[in-house]
Design an enzyme around this catalytic site. Structure first.
Site, PDB file in Angstrom:
ATOM      1  N   LYS A  12     -31.714  17.044 -21.214  1.00 53.18           N
ATOM      2  CA  LYS A  12     -33.116  17.376 -21.485  1.00 53.18           C
ATOM      3  C   LYS A  12     -34.041  16.248 -21.019  1.00 53.18           C
ATOM      4  CE  LYS A  12     -35.476  16.715 -25.110  1.00 53.18           C
ATOM      5  NZ  LYS A  12     -35.925  16.549 -26.502  1.00 53.18           N
ATOM      6  N   ASP A  22     -35.985  22.151 -25.048  1.00 49.55           N
ATOM      7  CA  ASP A  22     -36.071  21.467 -26.343  1.00 49.55           C
ATOM      8  C   ASP A  22     -36.073  22.544 -27.429  1.00 49.55           C
ATOM      9  OD1 ASP A  22     -38.570  22.612 -26.356  1.00 49.55           O
ATOM     10  OD2 ASP A  22     -39.652  20.768 -26.796  1.00 49.55           O
TER      11      ASP A  22
END
Ligand code: SF4
Length: 217
Positions: free
Chosen positions: A121, A139
Site C-alpha cells: 500500500k 487502504d
C-alpha cells in the site's frame, strides 16, 4: 457484482463529488511523503500532519534520521501509534536509501517495497503521488467502499481487491479513483453511519439499500 456500465456510473459520481481529491498527507518531496505514509499506518492523516509539521523542520534528509539516537526520534513521534516500530523502520529505510539509492527515493513499486516498513500500500501511494505512476493503493476506505458497492466481493483479500479494481477501472483513472474512493469513504460512506439516505449511488448499492430498509423498520 456491478457490471462495467454501473462501475462507470460509480466513477463519474465519485468524480462529481470529489473532483479535487488528492493525498492529504502534507509533504514537499518524495522523501517526506515516504516518511509520512509510513507514519500513517493505523493513524489519521490529520495527526500525522500535526507531527510532521515540526518533524520535517528538524529532519530533512535520510542522514538526519540516522544521525540522531533512536530514542530521540521516538520522542519526536511519540504521539503517533506504533511509534517505536515506526522509528526503527524510518531509520532502517533511511540507511537503505543512503546505501543503495544515493539518498534518493526510488520511483518503482518493486524497489519501494524492499525498504523497511514499506508494504504494497505504501509503495503504491508513494509511486502514484510522488512519481505519477498509475496505482491503486487499497487502504481501509478503498476496501470498504469497493465491497459495499459490490465492485469486489466481501470475502476478497486486500490484494484481490487491488487486482479487481485494476482490472475493472481504466489504468489512466487508477490514481484519481484511489484518492476519490478514500475521500468517499472518509467523508461520505463512513465505516460507522454511512450517509446512504443522501447517497447518489444508493440505487445501485445493495448494502445501502439493505441499511435503508433496516432503518425504516
Ligand atoms: S448507499 Fe450507503 S453503503 Fe452504499 S455507497 Fe452510498 S453511503 Fe455507501
Amino acid at each position: 457484482m456491478l457490471n462495467r456500465s454501473q462501475i462507470k456510473i460509480v466513477l463519474d459520481s465519485l468524480e462529481n463529488m470529489f473532483p479535487h481529491a488528492d493525498c492529504e498527507l502534507e509533504h514537499e518531496n518524495p522523501f517526506e511523503l515516504l516518511v509520512a505514509v509510513v507514519l500513517s499506518a493505523q493513524c489519521t492523516d490529520a495527526l500525522v500532519n500535526k507531527v510532521t509539521k515540526d518533524l520535517f523542520k528538524k529532519y530533512k534528509t535520510p542522514e538526519d534520521y540516522v544521525d540522531v539516537p533512536l530514542e530521540e526520534l521516538q520522542q519526536d513521534i511519540r504521539s503517533i501509534g506504533l511509534y517505536r516500530n515506526k522509528s526503527k523502520n524510518i531509520r532502517k529505510l533511511s540507511q537503505m536509501l543512503i546505501d543503495e539509492y544515493d539518498g534518493e527515493v526510488p520511483s518503482s513499486k518493486e524497489e519501494l517495497e524492499k525498504l523497511a516498513g514499506v508494504g504494497r500500500k505504501t509503495a503504491n501511494v508513494v509511486s502514484a503521488v510522488a512519481f505519477g505512476e498509475p496505482a491503486i493503493a487499497v487502504d481501509t476506505h478503498v476496501e470498504r467502499v469497493s465491497k459495499r458497492l459490490g465492485i469486489c466481493r466481501w470475502k476478497d483479500s486486500v490484494l484481490e481487491v487491488e487486482k479487481t479494481l485494476m482490472r475493472k477501472i481504466p489504468k489512466e483513472e487508477w490514481s484519481a479513483t484511489h484518492h476519490r474512493m478514500i475521500f468517499f469513504g472518509r467523508y461520505h460512506c463512513k465505516a460507522q453511519n454511512p450517509q446512504c439516505e443522501v447517497c447518489p449511488l444508493l440505487e445501485l448499492c445493495r448494502e445501502g439499500q439493505k441499511r435503508m430498509k433496516k432503518a425504516s423498520k
